[in-house]
Design an enzyme around this catalytic site. Structure first.
Site, PDB file in Angstrom:
ATOM      1  N   LEU A   1      44.754  36.289  72.667  1.00 43.53           N
ATOM      2  CA  LEU A   1      44.282  35.598  73.865  1.00 43.53           C
ATOM      3  C   LEU A   1      43.091  34.732  73.453  1.00 43.53           C
ATOM      4  CD1 LEU A   1      44.176  38.165  76.836  1.00 43.53           C
ATOM      5  CD2 LEU A   1      45.440  36.017  76.754  1.00 43.53           C
ATOM      6  N   ASP A   2      43.047  33.497  73.932  1.00 41.91           N
ATOM      7  CA  ASP A   2      41.904  32.632  73.631  1.00 41.91           C
ATOM      8  C   ASP A   2      40.610  33.272  74.115  1.00 41.91           C
ATOM      9  OD1 ASP A   2      43.473  30.631  72.499  1.00 41.91           O
ATOM     10  OD2 ASP A   2      43.799  29.628  74.421  1.00 41.91           O
ATOM     11  N   PRO A   3      39.481  32.960  73.466  1.00 43.50           N
ATOM     12  CA  PRO A   3      38.196  33.543  73.893  1.00 43.50           C
ATOM     13  C   PRO A   3      37.885  33.306  75.371  1.00 43.50           C
ATOM     14  CG  PRO A   3      37.945  32.550  71.739  1.00 43.50           C
ATOM     15  CD  PRO A   3      39.327  32.183  72.209  1.00 43.50           C
ATOM     16  N   PHE A   4      38.257  32.134  75.908  1.00 44.13           N
ATOM     17  CA  PHE A   4      37.931  31.843  77.310  1.00 44.13           C
ATOM     18  C   PHE A   4      38.857  32.577  78.282  1.00 44.13           C
ATOM     19  CE2 PHE A   4      41.472  28.927  77.154  1.00 44.13           C
ATOM     20  CZ  PHE A   4      41.853  28.738  78.479  1.00 44.13           C
ATOM     21  N   ALA A   5      39.941  33.157  77.760  1.00 38.47           N
ATOM     22  CA  ALA A   5      40.920  33.837  78.605  1.00 38.47           C
ATOM     23  C   ALA A   5      40.552  35.304  78.799  1.00 38.47           C
ATOM     24  CB  ALA A   5      42.308  33.727  77.988  1.00 38.47           C
TER      25      ALA A   5
END
Length: 301
Positions: free
Chosen positions: A46-50
């Site tokens: 998962l992307d860091p912002f997610a």
């Protein structure tokens, strides 16, 4: 003198609700330290912002992480119409603006069905895919853009949840390899404007869709002790619970544990299967052309 922490051979699946700002690997390392686990792996970045569901496999469960990497997933996300960023999310700088005020809710609802089914999707430059041994996001940060081949993905459902002042909230269930940021950008393009993702949350991975623990809840359990942490783990085979089940008696289980295919009555005619001995789940296998159950990944407990 530094005291070396003793690592445990703990096995199971943890459903973590990854917080914003943390990489998937960083979240994995925190959980691994709290459990004092010898071995651990996650099941899809998962992307860091997610935020949202990040199944973590501990010990022998890591042998089956690939099946969750290949599983369908559900995402809820928000995107902003009228602006495009370098990264297709809120972390990148705005590189293009287009009018969006003319777009109505009905316009969006007309476009969403065109994305459902098997589609071709071009991966974003800001992704972990490799080109000549280099991650695309590393090249992108150097200002280098390379050609990416479109890849087939499947969108099972694509639903509009809300729309107001250019802010769109959507939910999609999709196959492995789908980039939600690209899905949002392509929707913007189909509407005659541009778009980027402002929020992203993963709701499901394969059979998992609830009972997530936040990092704060996990740390609170750790303060209660290892027994409390261990009680939060799901069974090793929980991620493949929808596979056909084949049960062996002790004698047949002995041979399949040695790596030998075994003829067993009641087995499916083809496909992958879960294998159980009298003591419980022992691994996964597949049906050979001759009808025998052959081992593929077996537990070592």
């Amino acid at each position: 003198m530094q005291i070396k922490r003793i690592k445990r051979a703990i096995n199971g699946v943890l459903l973590l609700d990854k917080p914003v700002g943390l990489t998937s690997n960083a979240a994995l390392q925190i959980a691994k330290r709290l459990f004092q686990a010898e071995k651990a792996g996650h099941t899809g970045t998962l992307d860091p912002f997610a935020t949202g569901l990040l199944p973590l496999c501990l010990g022998e469960a890591t042998k089956f992480a690939q099946y969750l990497l290949d599983a369908d997933k559900t995402y809820r996300f928000k995107c902003k119409l009228g602006e495009k960023t370098a990264t297709a999310d809120a972390e990148g700088e705005v590189i293009e603006r287009k009018p969006f005020e003319h777009i109505t809710r009905e316009d969006i609802e007309r476009q969403l069905p065109t994305f459902i089914g098997d589609i071709m999707q071009v991966p974003p430059m800001y992704s972990a895919l490799k080109k000549d041994g280099q991650r695309l996001y590393d090249l992108a940060r150097q200002g280098i853009e390379v050609e990416r081949k479109a890849r087939p993905v499947t969108i099972y459902s694509y639903e509009l949840l809300s729309y107001e002042n250019g802010e769109v909230e959507l939910q999609a269930r999709c196959s492995k390899g789908t980039y939600v940021r690209t899905l949002a950008e392509d929707l913007g393009e189909s509407l005659g404007t541009v778009a980027y993702v402002t929020e992203l949350r993963r709701l499901s991975v394969g059979p998992y869709q609830s009972n997530m623990l936040t990092m704060q809840e996990l740390e609170a359990l750790a303060e209660q002790g290892l027994d409390a942490l261990d009680a939060s783990l799901l069974e090793i085979d929980s991620g493949i619970a929808d596979w056909p089940k084949v049960e062996f008696d002790a004698d047949s289980a002995y041979y399949i544990k040695l790596g030998q295919p075994v003829q067993i009555s009641g087995a499916p005619s083809d496909g992958q299967v879960r294998i159980y001995a009298p003591e419980g789940f022992i691994g996964v296998g597949f049906i050979q052309d001759d009808g025998k159950v052959a081992p593929k990944r077996m537990l070592v407990l």
